[in-house]
Design a protein around this motif. Structure first.
Motif: not given
Length: 115
Positions: A8-13
């Motif tokens: 989720l964090v790389p997709v969010l970034i």
């Protein structure tokens, strides 16, 4: 929850910076660059705190367990900083957006002597 955070964090970034890229097209170069600078300055710590909280689902007493959470949070902050820096450079180098020209109507066309 840790597996979800890793995805989720790389997709969010990348989603945040892609949204800024699309939004920056309608503004001047300076405003587009400032959007990415603010992303690096404001969104990076928020993403770091979010990833820290997502990775810290259960409190572990071992030092090595909390080390991985900290490294992931720092990596998320650095990833957003690098992507925002690349976006700021790309927004600064991008040319101005030229509006599409409407086709010239037959009535508005200038008549030449050869017509």
């Amino acid at each position: 929850m840790e597996d979800v955070a890793l995805l989720l964090v790389p997709v969010l970034i990348f989603g945040l910076n892609l949204g800024l890229w699309r939004l920056a097209r309608g503004y001047t170069r300076f405003a587009g660059v400032m959007m990415f600078v603010l992303s690096a300055l404001i969104a990076s710590p928020l993403i770091g705190m979010l990833s820290w909280e997502m990775m810290r689902t259960d409190i572990e007493t071992s030092y090595a367990g909390s080390d991985g959470d900290a490294f992931f949070a720092i990596g998320a902050v650095l990833l957003n900083g690098v992507v925002a820096l690349v976006g700021a450079v790309a927004a600064a180098l991008r040319g101005p957006v030229v509006p599409a020209q409407a086709p010239v109507e037959q009535a508005e066309r200038v008549r030449l002597r050869s017509d």
